[in-house]
Design a protein around this motif. Structure first.
Motif, PDB file in Angstrom:
ATOM      1  N   LEU A   2      17.209   0.735  -5.150  1.00 16.98           N
ATOM      2  CA  LEU A   2      18.223   0.196  -4.258  1.00 16.98           C
ATOM      3  C   LEU A   2      17.697  -0.994  -3.462  1.00 16.98           C
ATOM      4  O   LEU A   2      18.426  -1.948  -3.201  1.00 16.98           O
ATOM      5  N   GLY A   3      16.428  -0.943  -3.058  1.00 11.50           N
ATOM      6  CA  GLY A   3      15.856  -2.028  -2.269  1.00 11.50           C
ATOM      7  C   GLY A   3      14.393  -1.780  -1.980  1.00 11.50           C
ATOM      8  O   GLY A   3      13.774  -0.876  -2.544  1.00 11.50           O
ATOM      9  N   VAL A  21      18.108  -5.492   0.509  1.00 10.82           N
ATOM     10  CA  VAL A  21      18.958  -5.093  -0.603  1.00 10.82           C
ATOM     11  C   VAL A  21      19.467  -6.361  -1.279  1.00 10.82           C
ATOM     12  O   VAL A  21      20.041  -7.236  -0.612  1.00 10.82           O
ATOM     13  N   ASP A  24      23.466  -8.075  -5.501  1.00 14.72           N
ATOM     14  CA  ASP A  24      24.025  -7.372  -6.661  1.00 14.72           C
ATOM     15  C   ASP A  24      23.999  -5.860  -6.486  1.00 14.72           C
ATOM     16  O   ASP A  24      24.804  -5.151  -7.083  1.00 14.72           O
ATOM     17  N   ASP A  25      23.052  -5.345  -5.686  1.00 13.71           N
ATOM     18  CA  ASP A  25      22.924  -3.906  -5.466  1.00 13.71           C
ATOM     19  C   ASP A  25      23.707  -3.416  -4.255  1.00 13.71           C
ATOM     20  O   ASP A  25      23.779  -2.211  -4.008  1.00 13.71           O
ATOM     21  N   ARG A  28      26.154  -0.371  -4.135  1.00 16.07           N
ATOM     22  CA  ARG A  28      25.551   0.964  -4.189  1.00 16.07           C
ATOM     23  C   ARG A  28      24.964   1.391  -2.851  1.00 16.07           C
ATOM     24  O   ARG A  28      24.599   2.558  -2.683  1.00 16.07           O
ATOM     25  N   ALA A  29      24.800   0.461  -1.927  1.00 17.88           N
ATOM     26  CA  ALA A  29      24.148   0.746  -0.642  1.00 17.88           C
ATOM     27  C   ALA A  29      25.210   1.077   0.400  1.00 17.88           C
ATOM     28  O   ALA A  29      25.998   0.214   0.779  1.00 17.88           O
ATOM     29  N   GLU A 101      18.182   5.584  -4.069  1.00 19.97           N
ATOM     30  CA  GLU A 101      19.199   6.512  -3.590  1.00 19.97           C
ATOM     31  C   GLU A 101      19.015   7.866  -4.270  1.00 19.97           C
ATOM     32  O   GLU A 101      18.601   7.939  -5.425  1.00 19.97           O
TER      33      GLU A 101
END
Length: 120
Positions: A2-3, A21, A24-25, A28-29, A101
């Motif tokens: 995630l990051g 982050v 592009d992600d 999801r965060a 995650e």
């Protein structure tokens, strides 16, 4: 992934870290999700965290006037994960530590819940 955990700023504390982050992600965060942080410094212990703030979009560091380069999110450190169990910790993840995650199944196992319980 995630990051990654950011380098500390002057307002660093023992209870939280900031996570970079990629844009592009970002879908999801989400705040209130549980994450696992694998320490990139020292003995590579794993920590359990919960995303409690963000996304924030800092100026500079590759951002333009019209587009951010990345997002920052705040992660609260809840403890250290060992053999699937949560323990108190006297450490915190260092910079560049991976943040992943947790799946729903991992959260169910960690919280010792099962069935049709709605979490979050």
């Amino acid at each position: 992934m995630l990051g990654r955990v950011c380098f500390d700023s002057q307002d660093a504390s023992n209870e939280k870290v900031y996570m970079h982050v990629a844009l592009d992600d970002l879908p999801r965060a989400e705040r209130n999700q549980f994450v696992r942080l694998t320490n990139a410094v020292g003995r590579r212990e794993q920590h359990l965290g919960r995303v409690i703030g963000g996304p924030f979009f800092p100026a500079g560091q590759g951002a333009t006037e019209t587009a951010p380069a990345f997002a920052l999110m705040t992660v609260e450190i809840l403890g250290e994960l060992r053999t699937g169990r949560l323990f108190a910790t006297n450490t915190r993840p260092g910079p560049q530590s991976e943040v992943v995650e947790l799946s729903g199944e991992e959260v169910q196992h960690l919280l010792s819940v099962s069935g049709d319980v709605l979490l979050g």
